[in-house]
Write an enzyme that holds these catalytic residues in place. Structure first.
Site, PDB file in Angstrom:
ATOM      1  N   ARG A 121    -124.780 -76.942  15.242  1.00 51.66           N
ATOM      2  CA  ARG A 121    -126.062 -77.270  15.857  1.00 51.66           C
ATOM      3  C   ARG A 121    -126.644 -76.118  16.672  1.00 51.66           C
ATOM      4  O   ARG A 121    -127.830 -76.114  16.999  1.00 51.66           O
ATOM      5  CB  ARG A 121    -125.925 -78.526  16.713  1.00 51.66           C
ATOM      6  CG  ARG A 121    -126.218 -79.767  15.895  1.00 51.66           C
ATOM      7  CD  ARG A 121    -126.106 -81.027  16.691  1.00 51.66           C
ATOM      8  NE  ARG A 121    -124.801 -81.640  16.614  1.00 51.66           N
ATOM      9  CZ  ARG A 121    -124.288 -82.163  15.498  1.00 51.66           C
ATOM     10  NH1 ARG A 121    -124.962 -82.120  14.379  1.00 51.66           N
ATOM     11  NH2 ARG A 121    -123.097 -82.718  15.503  1.00 51.66           N
ATOM     12  N   HIS A 155    -130.784 -74.877  17.685  1.00 50.39           N
ATOM     13  CA  HIS A 155    -131.186 -74.663  19.072  1.00 50.39           C
ATOM     14  C   HIS A 155    -131.464 -73.191  19.359  1.00 50.39           C
ATOM     15  O   HIS A 155    -132.227 -72.871  20.273  1.00 50.39           O
ATOM     16  CB  HIS A 155    -130.112 -75.194  20.017  1.00 50.39           C
ATOM     17  CG  HIS A 155    -130.036 -76.685  20.050  1.00 50.39           C
ATOM     18  ND1 HIS A 155    -130.582 -77.436  21.069  1.00 50.39           N
ATOM     19  CD2 HIS A 155    -129.505 -77.583  19.181  1.00 50.39           C
ATOM     20  CE1 HIS A 155    -130.381 -78.730  20.829  1.00 50.39           C
ATOM     21  NE2 HIS A 155    -129.726 -78.850  19.689  1.00 50.39           N
ATOM     22  N   SER A 177    -129.895 -66.014  21.768  1.00 52.94           N
ATOM     23  CA  SER A 177    -130.271 -66.223  23.170  1.00 52.94           C
ATOM     24  C   SER A 177    -129.688 -67.506  23.737  1.00 52.94           C
ATOM     25  O   SER A 177    -129.424 -67.608  24.944  1.00 52.94           O
ATOM     26  CB  SER A 177    -131.792 -66.221  23.326  1.00 52.94           C
ATOM     27  OG  SER A 177    -132.390 -67.240  22.535  1.00 52.94           O
ATOM     28  N   ASN A 219    -130.846 -79.189  25.971  1.00 52.71           N
ATOM     29  CA  ASN A 219    -129.566 -78.559  25.646  1.00 52.71           C
ATOM     30  C   ASN A 219    -128.428 -78.963  26.557  1.00 52.71           C
ATOM     31  O   ASN A 219    -127.271 -79.045  26.126  1.00 52.71           O
ATOM     32  CB  ASN A 219    -129.703 -77.032  25.692  1.00 52.71           C
ATOM     33  CG  ASN A 219    -130.635 -76.500  24.629  1.00 52.71           C
ATOM     34  OD1 ASN A 219    -130.924 -77.179  23.649  1.00 52.71           O
ATOM     35  ND2 ASN A 219    -131.111 -75.289  24.813  1.00 52.71           N
ATOM     36  N   HIS A 275    -126.782 -84.041  11.147  1.00 53.48           N
ATOM     37  CA  HIS A 275    -126.150 -85.089  11.947  1.00 53.48           C
ATOM     38  C   HIS A 275    -125.167 -85.918  11.123  1.00 53.48           C
ATOM     39  O   HIS A 275    -124.637 -86.911  11.614  1.00 53.48           O
ATOM     40  CB  HIS A 275    -127.216 -85.993  12.570  1.00 53.48           C
ATOM     41  CG  HIS A 275    -127.994 -85.321  13.649  1.00 53.48           C
ATOM     42  ND1 HIS A 275    -129.102 -85.894  14.244  1.00 53.48           N
ATOM     43  CD2 HIS A 275    -127.824 -84.119  14.252  1.00 53.48           C
ATOM     44  CE1 HIS A 275    -129.584 -85.066  15.153  1.00 53.48           C
ATOM     45  NE2 HIS A 275    -128.828 -83.981  15.178  1.00 53.48           N
ATOM     46  N   SER A 276    -124.912 -85.468   9.908  1.00 46.68           N
ATOM     47  CA  SER A 276    -123.857 -86.085   9.107  1.00 46.68           C
ATOM     48  C   SER A 276    -122.493 -85.895   9.753  1.00 46.68           C
ATOM     49  O   SER A 276    -121.571 -86.681   9.509  1.00 46.68           O
ATOM     50  CB  SER A 276    -123.838 -85.475   7.698  1.00 46.68           C
ATOM     51  OG  SER A 276    -122.701 -85.885   6.977  1.00 46.68           O
ATOM     52  N   THR A 332    -119.386 -91.564   9.038  1.00 40.67           N
ATOM     53  CA  THR A 332    -118.343 -90.627   8.599  1.00 40.67           C
ATOM     54  C   THR A 332    -118.534 -89.310   9.361  1.00 40.67           C
ATOM     55  O   THR A 332    -118.873 -88.282   8.778  1.00 40.67           O
ATOM     56  CB  THR A 332    -118.404 -90.380   7.081  1.00 40.67           C
ATOM     57  OG1 THR A 332    -119.711 -89.876   6.734  1.00 40.67           O
ATOM     58  CG2 THR A 332    -118.136 -91.656   6.315  1.00 40.67           C
TER      59      THR A 332
END
Length: 337
Positions: A64, A68, A78, A96, A195-196, A249
């Site tokens: 992730r 971001h 950064s 964050n 997001h799996s 899952t």
């Protein structure tokens, strides 16, 4: 000659436009480190594998970081920078502070790379390679990544606060956000499939359970059995730091995320909204829920496009991903003068 006010405006617009243009950006290449650090990608993969063995959730957290990082002034590392006396870091931005973690895995990767080829591999490229490996190690697709990014000299908490969406975002907000970066609706839905894998905190869904849109009621777009499960996990007044899988899952990268959305079992509002609130995103959710290969192909395309975002600003190869190379000297000069 342009008036000073117009020149300032032009410069400001150019800085934002450069994120979506390669006019000033460094050329990215496949196999960029083949001569200068030929083992770079295998080193990143091995550290990620060890991190996954220690804590399966950590690789999802690392993945992730690409989103971001890249959405805030391009893929420049950064997001990894610590706050200093003279700079508010992106880690502490509202979107964050409650969601980003596993920075120590990036530190471990950087340390291993510095031992093998010091001063060669950028932290920005580490994020790109590690994100890809997080997906592949979790059972998802593997793809070749273009490399050659430089690291930012500073971070911007304000820019992060202005850009990054909250878990409360709806489909329209997300479509508008992604379009600012020339990312399509297909890119949005496919990339949301990240997001799996991974988990999210109760903090991010309390409003869905007890006060959706200020109504004092739960989100109506939620399966009743799933709602009962979330009530038990995240009771009103309970510990908001408790986490739950973002699909059923959470350690396997697959299309179960989309199947859950179709069944009204999305964990985050910003996920469920893709099925419940917009006909254009709903069609893609349905498609990916029945065609995992189509999801994988669209996800790879979206990750590559997102990885191409650059600010065009001057950068460096950080020795420590948490601080700019001259940070200590700069802080010293500011204190002295």
């Amino acid at each position: 000659m342009l008036p000073l006010r117009n020149i300032s405006l032009f410069i400001s617009l150019l800085c934002h436009a450069s994120l979506l243009s390669s006019l000033f950006a460094k050329e990215l290449e496949l196999g960029y480190y083949s001569d200068t650090c030929p083992d770079a990608e295998s080193i990143v993969r091995e550290v990620m594998r060890r991190a996954m063995v220690r804590e399966p959730r950590s690789v999802a957290s690392v993945m992730r970081l690409q989103f971001h990082d890249c959405f805030v002034n391009g893929c420049d590392g950064s997001v990894l920078m610590d706050e200093t006396e003279t700079m508010l870091g992106e880690k502490e931005a509202l979107s964050n502070i409650n969601s980003l973690r596993s920075f120590e895995v990036i530190d471990e990767i950087k340390e291993a790379l510095e031992e093998n080829c010091p001063g060669v591999v950028s932290c920005a490229d580490i994020i790109i390679m590690a994100s890809r490996d997080a997906v592949a190690l979790s059972g998802g697709p593997y793809w070749n990544v273009k490399l050659g990014r430089e690291d930012s000299l500073y971070a911007s908490q304000d820019d992060s606060n202005d850009i990054m969406p909250s878990p409360r975002a709806n489909a329209t907000m997300l479509i508008d956000l992604f379009s600012r970066f020339n990312l399509t609706i297909t890119d949005l839905v496919a990339l949301s499939g990240s997001h799996s894998i991974g988990e999210a905190r109760c903090f991010s869904i309390m409003f869905r359970l007890y006060n959706q849109s200020g109504s004092g009621r739960p989100d109506p777009n939620m399966d009743s059995k799933f709602r009962n499960k979330l009530d038990s996990l995240c009771p009103r007044g309970g510990d908001e730091n408790v986490t739950g899988g973002m699909d059923s899952t959470p350690v396997k990268f697959d299309n179960q995320y989309f199947k859950d959305l179709v069944q009204l079992r999305g964990f985050l509002n910003s996920d469920q909204t893709l099925f419940s609130d917009n006909i254009r995103t709903r069609k893609l959710v349905k498609k990916f829920s029945t065609d995992q290969e189509a999801f994988f192909k669209a996800f790879i395309k979206g990750m590559v496009k997102m990885g191409d975002l650059q600010s065009g600003r001057k950068g460096e190869i950080r020795r420590n991903c948490r601080v700019a190379n001259n940070q200590r000297e700069d802080d010293f000069l500011i204190r002295v003068f």
